[in-house]
Design a protein around this motif. Structure first.
Motif, PDB file in Angstrom:
ATOM      1  N   ILE A   1      -5.122   7.620-114.331  1.00 46.41           N
ATOM      2  CA  ILE A   1      -4.978   8.874-115.424  1.00 46.41           C
ATOM      3  C   ILE A   1      -5.985   7.846-116.426  1.00 46.41           C
ATOM      4  CG2 ILE A   1      -4.034  11.097-116.346  1.00 46.41           C
ATOM      5  CD1 ILE A   1      -1.226  10.416-115.421  1.00 46.41           C
ATOM      6  N   ILE A   2      -6.730   8.946-115.512  1.00 48.21           N
ATOM      7  CA  ILE A   2      -8.319   8.763-117.460  1.00 48.21           C
ATOM      8  C   ILE A   2      -8.264   9.698-117.676  1.00 48.21           C
ATOM      9  CG2 ILE A   2     -10.550   8.820-117.072  1.00 48.21           C
ATOM     10  CD1 ILE A   2     -10.447   7.776-114.113  1.00 48.21           C
ATOM     11  N   GLU A   3      -7.926   9.245-119.124  1.00 41.16           N
ATOM     12  CA  GLU A   3      -7.426  10.666-120.483  1.00 41.16           C
ATOM     13  C   GLU A   3      -8.917  11.098-120.445  1.00 41.16           C
ATOM     14  OE1 GLU A   3      -6.462  10.502-125.395  1.00 41.16           O
ATOM     15  OE2 GLU A   3      -6.263   8.894-124.395  1.00 41.16           O
ATOM     16  N   GLY A   4      -8.967  12.577-120.677  1.00 41.11           N
ATOM     17  CA  GLY A   4     -10.247  13.025-121.016  1.00 41.11           C
ATOM     18  C   GLY A   4     -10.739  13.799-120.096  1.00 41.11           C
ATOM     19  N   ALA A   5     -10.584  13.543-118.578  1.00 47.70           N
ATOM     20  CA  ALA A   5     -11.159  13.424-117.765  1.00 47.70           C
ATOM     21  C   ALA A   5     -10.426  14.551-116.691  1.00 47.70           C
ATOM     22  CB  ALA A   5     -11.600  12.246-116.382  1.00 47.70           C
ATOM     23  N   SER A   6     -11.884  15.050-116.297  1.00 53.05           N
ATOM     24  CA  SER A   6     -10.995  16.878-115.074  1.00 53.05           C
ATOM     25  C   SER A   6     -11.055  16.241-113.658  1.00 53.05           C
ATOM     26  CB  SER A   6     -12.262  17.788-115.792  1.00 53.05           C
ATOM     27  OG  SER A   6     -13.362  17.192-115.083  1.00 53.05           O
ATOM     28  N   HIS A   7     -10.964  16.926-112.746  1.00 50.66           N
ATOM     29  CA  HIS A   7     -11.732  16.891-111.513  1.00 50.66           C
ATOM     30  C   HIS A   7     -12.332  16.694-111.094  1.00 50.66           C
ATOM     31  CE1 HIS A   7      -9.594  18.518-107.836  1.00 50.66           C
ATOM     32  NE2 HIS A   7     -10.291  19.251-107.337  1.00 50.66           N
ATOM     33  N   VAL A   8     -13.616  16.576-111.696  1.00 53.71           N
ATOM     34  CA  VAL A   8     -14.677  15.846-111.127  1.00 53.71           C
ATOM     35  C   VAL A   8     -14.888  13.882-112.496  1.00 53.71           C
ATOM     36  CG1 VAL A   8     -16.130  17.718-110.101  1.00 53.71           C
ATOM     37  CG2 VAL A   8     -16.441  17.577-112.306  1.00 53.71           C
ATOM     38  N   ALA A   9     -14.369  14.037-112.442  1.00 55.22           N
ATOM     39  CA  ALA A   9     -14.219  12.472-113.115  1.00 55.22           C
ATOM     40  C   ALA A   9     -15.321  11.394-112.195  1.00 55.22           C
ATOM     41  CB  ALA A   9     -13.053  11.919-113.557  1.00 55.22           C
ATOM     42  N   PHE A  10     -15.271  11.259-111.164  1.00 58.85           N
ATOM     43  CA  PHE A  10     -16.609  11.251-110.906  1.00 58.85           C
ATOM     44  C   PHE A  10     -18.242  11.005-111.067  1.00 58.85           C
ATOM     45  CE2 PHE A  10     -16.231  14.021-108.608  1.00 58.85           C
ATOM     46  CZ  PHE A  10     -18.199  13.745-106.999  1.00 58.85           C
ATOM     47  N   ILE A  11     -18.076  12.216-111.569  1.00 59.24           N
ATOM     48  CA  ILE A  11     -19.648  12.071-112.323  1.00 59.24           C
ATOM     49  C   ILE A  11     -19.741  12.524-113.139  1.00 59.24           C
ATOM     50  CG2 ILE A  11     -20.589  12.807-109.923  1.00 59.24           C
ATOM     51  CD1 ILE A  11     -20.005  15.762-110.175  1.00 59.24           C
ATOM     52  N   GLU A  12     -18.654  12.705-114.695  1.00 59.24           N
ATOM     53  CA  GLU A  12     -18.404  13.016-115.598  1.00 59.24           C
ATOM     54  C   GLU A  12     -19.163  11.543-116.490  1.00 59.24           C
ATOM     55  OE1 GLU A  12     -15.458  16.319-116.361  1.00 59.24           O
ATOM     56  OE2 GLU A  12     -14.797  14.084-116.186  1.00 59.24           O
ATOM     57  N   GLU A  13     -20.164  11.986-117.049  1.00 59.84           N
ATOM     58  CA  GLU A  13     -20.743  10.393-117.978  1.00 59.84           C
ATOM     59  C   GLU A  13     -19.621  10.050-118.620  1.00 59.84           C
ATOM     60  OE1 GLU A  13     -24.755  10.158-120.449  1.00 59.84           O
ATOM     61  OE2 GLU A  13     -23.561  12.464-120.565  1.00 59.84           O
ATOM     62  N   PRO A  14     -18.488  10.712-119.556  1.00 53.06           N
ATOM     63  CA  PRO A  14     -17.798   8.706-120.331  1.00 53.06           C
ATOM     64  C   PRO A  14     -16.907   9.020-119.048  1.00 53.06           C
ATOM     65  CG  PRO A  14     -17.898  11.890-120.953  1.00 53.06           C
ATOM     66  CD  PRO A  14     -18.334  11.460-119.879  1.00 53.06           C
ATOM     67  N   TYR A  15     -16.847   8.558-118.100  1.00 45.20           N
ATOM     68  CA  TYR A  15     -15.480   8.587-116.956  1.00 45.20           C
ATOM     69  C   TYR A  15     -15.561   8.280-115.503  1.00 45.20           C
ATOM     70  CZ  TYR A  15     -13.878  11.443-120.627  1.00 45.20           C
ATOM     71  OH  TYR A  15     -13.418  12.442-121.729  1.00 45.20           O
ATOM     72  N   TYR A  16     -17.287   7.901-115.415  1.00 48.39           N
ATOM     73  CA  TYR A  16     -17.405   7.970-114.161  1.00 48.39           C
ATOM     74  C   TYR A  16     -17.131   6.801-113.522  1.00 48.39           C
ATOM     75  CZ  TYR A  16     -22.870   6.785-114.890  1.00 48.39           C
ATOM     76  OH  TYR A  16     -23.652   6.446-115.526  1.00 48.39           O
ATOM     77  N   LYS A  17     -17.628   5.754-114.787  1.00 47.40           N
ATOM     78  CA  LYS A  17     -18.005   4.474-114.703  1.00 47.40           C
ATOM     79  C   LYS A  17     -16.309   3.770-114.810  1.00 47.40           C
ATOM     80  CE  LYS A  17     -22.310   3.349-116.592  1.00 47.40           C
ATOM     81  NZ  LYS A  17     -23.008   2.483-117.724  1.00 47.40           N
ATOM     82  N   GLU A  18     -15.340   3.849-115.257  1.00 45.02           N
ATOM     83  CA  GLU A  18     -14.322   3.693-115.420  1.00 45.02           C
ATOM     84  C   GLU A  18     -13.884   4.112-113.753  1.00 45.02           C
ATOM     85  OE1 GLU A  18      -9.828   4.341-118.245  1.00 45.02           O
ATOM     86  OE2 GLU A  18     -11.731   5.540-118.619  1.00 45.02           O
ATOM     87  N   PHE A  19     -13.747   5.675-113.804  1.00 43.65           N
ATOM     88  CA  PHE A  19     -13.336   5.454-112.199  1.00 43.65           C
ATOM     89  C   PHE A  19     -14.110   4.533-111.124  1.00 43.65           C
ATOM     90  CE2 PHE A  19     -14.325   7.658-108.417  1.00 43.65           C
ATOM     91  CZ  PHE A  19     -12.905   8.353-107.882  1.00 43.65           C
ATOM     92  N   HIS A  20     -14.810   4.315-111.137  1.00 44.57           N
ATOM     93  CA  HIS A  20     -15.354   3.346-110.320  1.00 44.57           C
ATOM     94  C   HIS A  20     -15.614   1.551-110.187  1.00 44.57           C
ATOM     95  CE1 HIS A  20     -20.116   5.405-109.338  1.00 44.57           C
ATOM     96  NE2 HIS A  20     -19.009   6.389-108.686  1.00 44.57           N
ATOM     97  N   GLU A  21     -14.894   1.224-110.755  1.00 43.20           N
ATOM     98  CA  GLU A  21     -14.629  -0.110-111.916  1.00 43.20           C
ATOM     99  C   GLU A  21     -12.655   0.538-111.028  1.00 43.20           C
ATOM    100  OE1 GLU A  21     -15.837  -2.498-112.097  1.00 43.20           O
ATOM    101  OE2 GLU A  21     -17.983  -1.704-112.708  1.00 43.20           O
ATOM    102  N   ARG A  22     -12.207   1.326-111.641  1.00 42.47           N
ATOM    103  CA  ARG A  22     -10.369   0.815-111.291  1.00 42.47           C
ATOM    104  C   ARG A  22     -10.477   1.323-109.701  1.00 42.47           C
ATOM    105  NH1 ARG A  22      -6.944  -0.020-109.705  1.00 42.47           N
ATOM    106  NH2 ARG A  22      -5.062  -0.072-110.809  1.00 42.47           N
TER     107      ARG A  22
END
Length: 327
Positions: free
Chosen positions: A298-319
């Protein structure tokens, strides 16, 4: 004037008008070169002919040139818009090119009636079960083309419902499953009476996080990402999309849509804690029903489009890649 010439004239105008609507202007900002942060890798792209039930299905494959490919992954889109969303052509946001840079052949499918697949006359026909059979056709085609027996599978939003229903019936060709923003149960009872959804630019951007005044939160989403996603939605999906899946999702919240206990392959459940469509109680307990080797992120602060949200997309990719590569 041809339709193509008209589209080339209208598209920039629509983008400008849309920027005015969402409350920000890029007129005083340096627009980054779209190649600024893209890898020097060269990518190849191929479309694979596929047909099911008399309807041509769009199936494409992206991979890095000059690389021996041992791994394949199929990406399954969500409810309203098609698979173009996985390949945002800006900086290093593209999930497609990220996975390709890690040695994957990345496949995308448009369900019947969506994007570049053939049209359907009955928008209720491509429901979740129908889409699951489209996925089955695509997976079989990929295995046939590559000579490999198993591939990985990633579904987003409604794509988690359709890919889960596919895998419970046809697990033999899947190595690992990623459920991104899974719709585990109904999102609320609502009668869907129209066979097709009316798409708008405002709707395409509706999943991005907003400030209290209704403007988009630019600390979370780059304005250019919003522009690109909405223009691609307009280009590939047009003014309407099938409502069969929406009819499936708009049921009481007590109604299960994904039977986790029937999933027999290691599964990553990944989502943002600001996603309004998710049942958090079910998300937090999902590992109790999934097979060994599964994981929850669960990515804290991210929404339904976490994969293109600036603070979160890299964490999404790596996970995602970490899960796919682990033994």
């Amino acid at each position: 004037m041809s339709k193509i010439e008209k589209k080339k004239i209208l598209l920039p105008l629509i983008i400008v008008l849309f920027c005015a609507y969402i409350g920000f202007s890029i007129s005083n900002k340096k627009v980054p070169d779209f190649q600024d942060d893209i890898s020097e890798l060269t990518y190849s792209y191929e479309e694979i002919p596929l047909e099911r039930n008399g309807i041509a299905l769009h199936l494409d494959c992206t991979k890095t040139e000059g690389t021996e490919i041992d791994n394949n992954i199929l990406l399954i889109h969500g409810l309203t818009y098609s698979s173009h969303e996985f390949d945002i052509d800006y900086k290093d946001y593209s999930l497609v090119r990220f996975l390709a840079s890690k040695g994957y052949a990345v496949w995308r499918l448009d369900i019947a009636g969506y994007g570049r697949s053939g049209v359907v006359t009955d928008g209720f026909m491509p429901d979740s079960d129908y889409a699951a059979e489209d996925i089955d056709a695509a997976v079989n085609k990929i295995c046939q083309v590559t000579g490999q027996e198993k591939i990985d599978l990633l579904g987003w939003s409604w794509g988690t419902v359709t890919s889960s229903r596919f895998i419970t019936s046809h697990p033999e060709h899947v190595e690992k499953l990623v459920l991104y923003a899974p719709i585990l149960c109904g999102i609320g009872e609502y009668e869907v009476t129209e066979p097709f959804h009316h798409n708008t630019w405002e709707h395409a951007a509706d999943d991005f996080q907003k400030n209290e005044d209704g403007t988009f939160d630019q600390t979370i989403t780059d304005p250019i990402v919003i522009e690109l996603l909405c223009s691609s939605s307009w280009h590939y999906d047009g003014e309407s999309s099938p409502n069969g899946g929406r009819q499936d999702l708009c049921v009481d919240k007590s109604q299960s849509l994904i039977d986790l206990e029937k999933i027999s392959v290691p599964t990553l459940v990944i989502c943002g804690d600001k996603d309004p469509y998710l049942n958090n109680e079910q998300i937090n307990s999902c590992l109790a029903y999934l097979p060994e080797g599964s994981a929850l992120k669960i990515i804290e602060g991210a929404s339904h489009v976490a994969f293109i949200e600036e603070p979160y997309y890299k964490e999404f990719h790596e996970r995602v890649i970490q899960f796919l590569n682990q033994e």
